[in-house]
Motif scaffolding. Structure first.
Motif, PDB file in Angstrom:
ATOM      1  N   TRP A  28       0.485  12.101   2.058  1.00 51.93           N
ATOM      2  CA  TRP A  28       0.726  12.630   3.399  1.00 51.93           C
ATOM      3  C   TRP A  28       0.626  11.571   4.498  1.00 51.93           C
ATOM      4  O   TRP A  28       1.372  11.640   5.489  1.00 51.93           O
ATOM      5  N   PRO A  29      -0.262  10.558   4.395  1.00 53.68           N
ATOM      6  CA  PRO A  29      -0.277   9.536   5.466  1.00 53.68           C
ATOM      7  C   PRO A  29       1.031   8.785   5.615  1.00 53.68           C
ATOM      8  O   PRO A  29       1.248   8.151   6.653  1.00 53.68           O
ATOM      9  N   ASP A  30       1.907   8.820   4.624  1.00 50.91           N
ATOM     10  CA  ASP A  30       3.202   8.140   4.712  1.00 50.91           C
ATOM     11  C   ASP A  30       4.253   9.149   5.175  1.00 50.91           C
ATOM     12  O   ASP A  30       4.625  10.045   4.418  1.00 50.91           O
ATOM     13  N   PRO A  31       4.756   9.042   6.408  1.00 52.22           N
ATOM     14  CA  PRO A  31       5.734  10.031   6.898  1.00 52.22           C
ATOM     15  C   PRO A  31       6.978  10.129   6.033  1.00 52.22           C
ATOM     16  O   PRO A  31       7.580  11.199   5.918  1.00 52.22           O
ATOM     17  N   GLN A  32       7.384   9.025   5.398  1.00 52.97           N
ATOM     18  CA  GLN A  32       8.588   9.049   4.583  1.00 52.97           C
ATOM     19  C   GLN A  32       8.413   9.855   3.298  1.00 52.97           C
ATOM     20  O   GLN A  32       9.408  10.220   2.663  1.00 52.97           O
ATOM     21  N   ALA A  33       7.180  10.132   2.912  1.00 54.21           N
ATOM     22  CA  ALA A  33       6.930  10.861   1.663  1.00 54.21           C
ATOM     23  C   ALA A  33       6.618  12.333   1.894  1.00 54.21           C
ATOM     24  O   ALA A  33       6.318  13.044   0.937  1.00 54.21           O
ATOM     25  N   ARG A  34       6.687  12.803   3.120  1.00 50.49           N
ATOM     26  CA  ARG A  34       6.258  14.175   3.383  1.00 50.49           C
ATOM     27  C   ARG A  34       7.242  15.214   2.866  1.00 50.49           C
ATOM     28  O   ARG A  34       6.848  16.348   2.579  1.00 50.49           O
ATOM     29  N   GLU A  35       8.506  14.850   2.740  1.00 48.49           N
ATOM     30  CA  GLU A  35       9.454  15.796   2.146  1.00 48.49           C
ATOM     31  C   GLU A  35       9.092  16.061   0.683  1.00 48.49           C
ATOM     32  O   GLU A  35       9.099  17.205   0.218  1.00 48.49           O
TER      33      GLU A  35
ATOM     34  N   ALA B 182       0.829  -1.202   0.000  1.00 48.19           N
ATOM     35  CA  ALA B 182       0.000   0.000   0.000  1.00 48.19           C
ATOM     36  C   ALA B 182       0.864   1.254   0.000  1.00 48.19           C
ATOM     37  O   ALA B 182       0.564   2.237  -0.688  1.00 48.19           O
ATOM     38  N   ARG B 183       1.960   1.238   0.761  1.00 51.60           N
ATOM     39  CA  ARG B 183       2.848   2.407   0.802  1.00 51.60           C
ATOM     40  C   ARG B 183       3.505   2.633  -0.556  1.00 51.60           C
ATOM     41  O   ARG B 183       3.623   3.772  -1.023  1.00 51.60           O
ATOM     42  N   GLN B 184       3.940   1.558  -1.213  1.00 51.52           N
ATOM     43  CA  GLN B 184       4.544   1.697  -2.536  1.00 51.52           C
ATOM     44  C   GLN B 184       3.553   2.268  -3.542  1.00 51.52           C
ATOM     45  O   GLN B 184       3.890   3.174  -4.314  1.00 51.52           O
ATOM     46  N   LEU B 185       2.339   1.738  -3.521  1.00 57.79           N
ATOM     47  CA  LEU B 185       1.334   2.216  -4.469  1.00 57.79           C
ATOM     48  C   LEU B 185       0.921   3.651  -4.144  1.00 57.79           C
ATOM     49  O   LEU B 185       0.615   4.437  -5.061  1.00 57.79           O
ATOM     50  N   ARG B 186       0.921   4.031  -2.881  1.00 61.80           N
ATOM     51  CA  ARG B 186       0.582   5.401  -2.500  1.00 61.80           C
ATOM     52  C   ARG B 186       1.604   6.382  -3.089  1.00 61.80           C
ATOM     53  O   ARG B 186       1.239   7.474  -3.562  1.00 61.80           O
ATOM     54  N   GLY B 187       2.887   6.008  -3.071  1.00 64.86           N
ATOM     55  CA  GLY B 187       3.897   6.863  -3.676  1.00 64.86           C
ATOM     56  C   GLY B 187       3.695   7.022  -5.167  1.00 64.86           C
ATOM     57  O   GLY B 187       3.844   8.121  -5.722  1.00 64.86           O
ATOM     58  N   GLU B 188       3.344   5.932  -5.864  1.00 62.19           N
ATOM     59  CA  GLU B 188       3.063   6.020  -7.296  1.00 62.19           C
ATOM     60  C   GLU B 188       1.819   6.864  -7.564  1.00 62.19           C
ATOM     61  O   GLU B 188       1.741   7.572  -8.572  1.00 62.19           O
ATOM     62  N   TRP B 189       0.870   6.786  -6.675  1.00 63.92           N
ATOM     63  CA  TRP B 189      -0.351   7.595  -6.784  1.00 63.92           C
ATOM     64  C   TRP B 189      -0.008   9.083  -6.726  1.00 63.92           C
ATOM     65  O   TRP B 189      -0.463   9.866  -7.576  1.00 63.92           O
ATOM     66  N   GLY B 190       0.782   9.460  -5.740  1.00 66.26           N
ATOM     67  CA  GLY B 190       1.167  10.861  -5.642  1.00 66.26           C
ATOM     68  C   GLY B 190       1.940  11.332  -6.860  1.00 66.26           C
ATOM     69  O   GLY B 190       1.717  12.449  -7.358  1.00 66.26           O
ATOM     70  N   GLN B 191       2.834  10.493  -7.387  1.00 72.41           N
ATOM     71  CA  GLN B 191       3.605  10.862  -8.563  1.00 72.41           C
ATOM     72  C   GLN B 191       2.697  11.056  -9.771  1.00 72.41           C
ATOM     73  O   GLN B 191       2.878  11.992 -10.560  1.00 72.41           O
ATOM     74  N   ALA B 192       1.711  10.182  -9.927  1.00 73.75           N
ATOM     75  CA  ALA B 192       0.785  10.309 -11.052  1.00 73.75           C
ATOM     76  C   ALA B 192      -0.023  11.601 -10.952  1.00 73.75           C
ATOM     77  O   ALA B 192      -0.230  12.295 -11.957  1.00 73.75           O
ATOM     78  N   LEU B 193      -0.482  11.942  -9.759  1.00 76.22           N
ATOM     79  CA  LEU B 193      -1.239  13.181  -9.586  1.00 76.22           C
ATOM     80  C   LEU B 193      -0.367  14.400  -9.866  1.00 76.22           C
ATOM     81  O   LEU B 193      -0.821  15.382 -10.461  1.00 76.22           O
ATOM     82  N   ALA B 194       0.888  14.354  -9.447  1.00 75.72           N
ATOM     83  CA  ALA B 194       1.793  15.471  -9.720  1.00 75.72           C
ATOM     84  C   ALA B 194       2.027  15.624 -11.217  1.00 75.72           C
ATOM     85  O   ALA B 194       2.111  16.749 -11.732  1.00 75.72           O
TER      86      ALA B 194
END
Length: 923
Positions: A480-487, A455-467
């Motif tokens: 944002w729910p993933d602390p490692q991706a907040r930067e 889920a965390r991996q797919l969430r990162g891909e989701w954010g990249q697609a939206l960007a």
């Protein structure tokens, strides 16, 4: 740097007239260093050299130039023999008094010698300021003919998915029936099953009668090919399998279901009536009954291998083409069918179907106990049509890869396919499916229950697609729910703050929600937004987002308290459309008793001049200035905030303001634009013979990415920032236009002919395909999942047909008489409409129709003027009439209105919500 000056009486200190010049002297006493650098740069050519001395600069040409010395831009220098460069025609006596040097000048009546070894060599490239120039990679011509890769999402053959445990195809056949789809016949002439062995006993009278009836039934099936029905082995009890004519439309060849009404084949109904009248139906019924008895006996005696090869599916989800007259054929192998198309059916009655359902369920349970997982899946998926249960069964046994391949083959729900692909470790294809169907959110929710890493991996891909779509605020919310991706989320938030006034204002709300401690650094920007004299649109966008926040903190309360008075003033002046509930939520969010006491009761006046373009009765009248602009645009797209993106062909693309003046340039050839829904990303298309070059423009960060080139017959002029619909190589495709690889996310081939016309609308796409005998309109729904709506032939009745959403091919006819009246006739929702349209002055020389999402634009042209009518087809009236000079006119729809422009640089923007008209010319 210079030799001591020698005083001498020089008769001619400079060269005059037209001379062959080898260099220039630029004196420091009459030119500043910056001006000297500009002169050197202006005269510079490859091979030139330059030096800087204390009293000036020397520029040496690689080859002599013929110049008029009085207008050379500096003191001309000529080479005389091997003695260096001279500023004038010195005599032999004058040269003899000079010291050795590379350059000889006469300054203030004194001869001076200069040496290059004592000077500073100049590099003119260092004085060029390139900070404001966009630097792009050189276009890679090697990709000019490369087609998008097809096959990354293609499902594997189902027999390959199930593996070697499925028995190989058998050579045995039913004696009285051949496979109808393979041979087009119904059965054998002798009525015996292959491999059943022959008896020497003479048949009885009853057996001979039965054999005679069977032979007659066989003759009937051979006489009428296709009566047997059921491609691939067996027809369904309620219709299953894929119709022979139903060409697939799926992910790179994956067959997608055709969600349209299937009409039973008429010839089958006629033959049913014939069979009943001739009592042949009893013969057919006997054959079906014999098949059922044999099948049930095989199940009862436990011969599962042979029973499963002869069994027919039941409870199919497809629709029936009609009655099947032949008995189902024996399967060559235990293969699973693909798709949910239509097939013929055999009605055995509810009791027989219940009996088969029980036998199949018992077979599944027995195979499950024996650990024969592949065979058990076959029973669930193929015979019982319980495909969801089959996938759950594979997941239970942790066969994620098999389940994912079957999910792709059956075109299951995207979130389910993504989950299975992620669990099988195929992250790349999972992301492609998610990007195709925009199904990240549902898939992440499925994975979070039990599989947090995926889920965390797919969430990162989701954010990249939206960007990549320009939806930076949504990208921040996604990761944002993933602390490692907040930067990374913080960088996207900064991108949103720099992407326009309205988006920047909305970004303040998100910053106050997620990073409340940082809002103090935005006090000046908040103060400008809270000023009632500032533009109202950004403040309205901020207010709408504030009214939707679910939680409160000190930063949000402060922000609401500061902007609420200005928002109330805007609403009183009809400058925004905030409703009573939204204003009340803002008051509660501010939580300021003093502010609440000062605010009056909400009074929401309605603007008397407000009217929606396509909803208000009465025609809007408008005109465009006759004076042409200075630029000739190929395309114009609205960006919001009073800005427009203009395609200028080989001159590139430009952003202009509401007065038509350029505010930014993009150095990329552009003839057509494909705009993203967010307005932050665009594709620039430039035709190059048989291919089109594609460049991706990031309008917020002003970056250009070259996507290569591909042949394009037709393409959509809007996309979501990733999935882009095109017609290329006689295929309808959806490609990933956010990546240079242009991955194919969905495709349809084998359309029966070339695509000769295409129209792309927000939720529907229509394609006109020219076949051998007729033209067919293919209509696809694009949201939430791409599905075929209809595939209808066009009747040739002499009328023009225009592809239009909701109706497919819209029949229409334009006629005009000698009195300047034009009659517009069309068929809409099975009703005939006719209306009269006013024509421009003069004799009509042309007319046409341009389809729009909510209507159409009818243009009428005379020798002196044009008149445009925005027609509301369902009401048979005119929404707007526009006078336009004679010119080549084009239109472009966007979410908030309609842009019209011509090749002379005239532009008109009509807002659909307010019917406000803005006109300008390109400067």
């Amino acid at each position: 740097m210079t030799e001591p000056a020698t005083r001498a009486n020089v008769r001619y200190p400079i060269w005059r007239g037209r001379q062959t010049v080898d260099g220039l002297w630029l004196a420091a006493d009459w030119l500043s260093p910056e001006r000297r650098s500009e002169r050197i740069l202006r005269e510079w050519m490859p091979g030139c050299r330059a030096w800087r001395f204390e009293h000036g600069d020397v520029l040496c040409f690689e080859d002599p130039r013929m110049l008029q010395c009085e207008f050379a831009g500096g003191t001309p220098l000529r080479r005389v023999g091997a003695h260096g460069l001279y500023a004038g025609p010195l005599t032999d006596e004058e040269r003899a008094s000079l010291a050795a040097g590379d350059v000889h000048l006469v300054i203030g009546g004194q001869l001076q010698a200069l040496h290059f070894a004592k000077a500073q060599a100049l590099d003119p490239s260092l004085v060029i300021d390139i900070d404001d120039y966009a630097l792009h990679d050189t276009y890679d011509g090697r990709r000019s003919l490369a087609l998008p890769k097809v096959g990354r999402l293609t499902a594997k053959p189902l027999r390959e998915v199930l593996g070697d445990k499925i028995p190989p195809p058998s050579q045995e056949r039913e004696a009285f029936l051949r496979d109808a789809a393979a041979r087009g016949a119904g059965g054998n002439a002798d009525g015996k099953a292959v491999g059943e062995g022959f008896s020497s006993r003479k048949p009885s009278l009853r057996e001979r009668a039965v054999g005679t009836r069977d032979r007659f039934a066989d003759w009937l099936l051979r006489r009428f090919p296709g009566l047997a029905g059921g491609a691939g082995g067996a027809p369904s009890g309620r219709g299953s399998g894929k119709a022979p004519n139903d060409r697939g439309g799926g992910i790179d060849g994956i067959v997608r279901p055709r969600h349209r009404a299937v009409v039973p084949q008429r010839w089958r109904d006629m033959l049913v009536r014939f069979a009943i009248a001739s009592r042949t139906s009893r013969l057919i019924g006997m054959r079906h009954g014999a098949y059922l008895r044999r099948l049930m006996e095989q199940f009862d005696r436990g011969d599962l291998n042979e029973a499963l090869r002869n069994a027919l599916p039941i409870d199919g989800s497809g629709e029936s083409l009609g009655q099947a007259f032949g008995a189902p054929g024996r399967r060559d192998s235990l293969r699973l069918s693909q798709g949910n198309g239509a097939a013929t059916s055999i009605d055995f009655g509810d009791s027989a179907r219940d009996r088969l359902r029980k036998l199949y369920r018992n077979a599944f349970e027995q195979l499950d106990r024996l650990g024969k997982i592949d065979e058990a899946v076959f029973v669930l998926a193929e015979l019982l049509n319980a495909r969801d249960e089959a996938l759950d069964y594979l997941v239970k046994h942790e066969r994620f890869a098999q389940a994912a391949e079957l999910g792709l083959s059956w075109d299951m729900a995207p979130d389910l396919i993504i989950r299975l692909l992620m669990l099988s470790g195929d992250r790349e294809r999972a992301v492609l499916v998610a990007r195709r169907d925009n199904a990240f959110a549902a898939a992440v929710n499925l994975l979070e229950n039990g599989h947090p890493q995926q889920a965390r991996q797919l969430r990162g891909e989701w954010g990249q697609a939206l960007a990549e779509q320009g939806l930076w605020l949504a990208a921040v919310d996604a990761v944002w729910p993933d602390p490692q991706a907040r930067e990374q989320a913080g960088r996207w938030l900064l991108a949103a703050e720099a992407a326009g006034a309205e988006l920047s204002a909305r970004a303040l709300v998100q910053r106050a929600s997620l990073l409340p401690d940082t809002v103090l650094h935005y006090a000046e920007r908040i103060a400008r937004l809270a000023d009632p004299a500032s533009p109202a649109a950004p403040r309205e966008a901020l207010g709408r987002d504030l009214a939707e926040v679910k939680q409160s903190n000190s930063a949000l309360r402060s922000l609401a308290a500061q902007v609420l008075p200005a928002l109330a003033a805007d609403r009183a002046a009809c400058a925004n459309d905030l409703q009573h509930g939204q204003l009340e939520r803002l008051r509660k969010l501010a939580d300021d008793p003093w502010l609440s006491a000062d605010l009056p009761e909400w009074s929401l006046p309605t603007s008397s001049g407000r009217r929606r373009l396509w909803d208000t009765m009465g025609a809007l009248s408008a005109s465009v200035p006759d004076a042409p602009g200075l630029q000739s645009p190929h395309d114009v797209a609205a960006l919001g905030d009073g800005r427009y993106l203009v395609a200028l062909g080989e001159a590139g693309a430009a952003v202009v303001d509401r007065s038509g003046r350029r505010v930014r340039n993009y150095a990329v050839p552009a003839y057509r634009f494909v705009m993203s829904h967010s307005g932050q990303v665009a594709l620039a298309i430039a035709r190059r013979d048989s291919v089109s070059r594609i460049a991706r423009l990031d309008l917020a960060h002003h970056e250009i990415a070259d996507l290569g080139a591909m042949p394009l017959q037709f393409f959509a002029d809007r996309f979501d920032g990733i999935a882009w619909s095109v017609v290329s190589g006689e295929r309808i495709m959806v490609v990933d236009a956010a990546r240079a690889s242009l991955d194919v996310l969905w495709s349809v081939g084998d359309l029966g002919g070339p695509v000769v016309a295409a129209e792309f609308f927000p939720v529907e796409e229509s394609f006109l395909v020219r076949g051998d005998r007729e033209q067919v309109v293919w209509r696809y729904r694009t949201a939430p999942q791409r599905r075929l709506l209809s595939r209808d032939p066009i009747l040739e009745d002499g009328r023009l047909r225009q592809l239009h959403p909701g109706v497919g091919a819209l029949p229409l006819q334009l006629t005009h008489d000698g009195d300047g009246r034009v009659s517009f006739r069309y068929t809409w929702a099975a009703r005939e409409f006719q209306m009269q349209l006013s024509a421009p002055p003069g004799e009509l020389s042309g007319h046409g129709v341009i389809p729009l999402t909510q209507g159409c634009l009818v243009w009428l042209r005379s020798e002196r003027a044009m008149r445009l009518h925005l027609v509301r087809p369902l009401h048979a009236d005119v929404a707007a009439s526009i006078d336009w000079p004679v010119a080549a006119l084009r239109t472009r729809e966007y979410e908030g209105g309609l842009v019209l422009f011509d090749h002379h640089g005239r532009v008109m923007d009509i807002a659909s919500e307010t019917s406000k008209v803005r006109t300008f010319t390109l400067l």
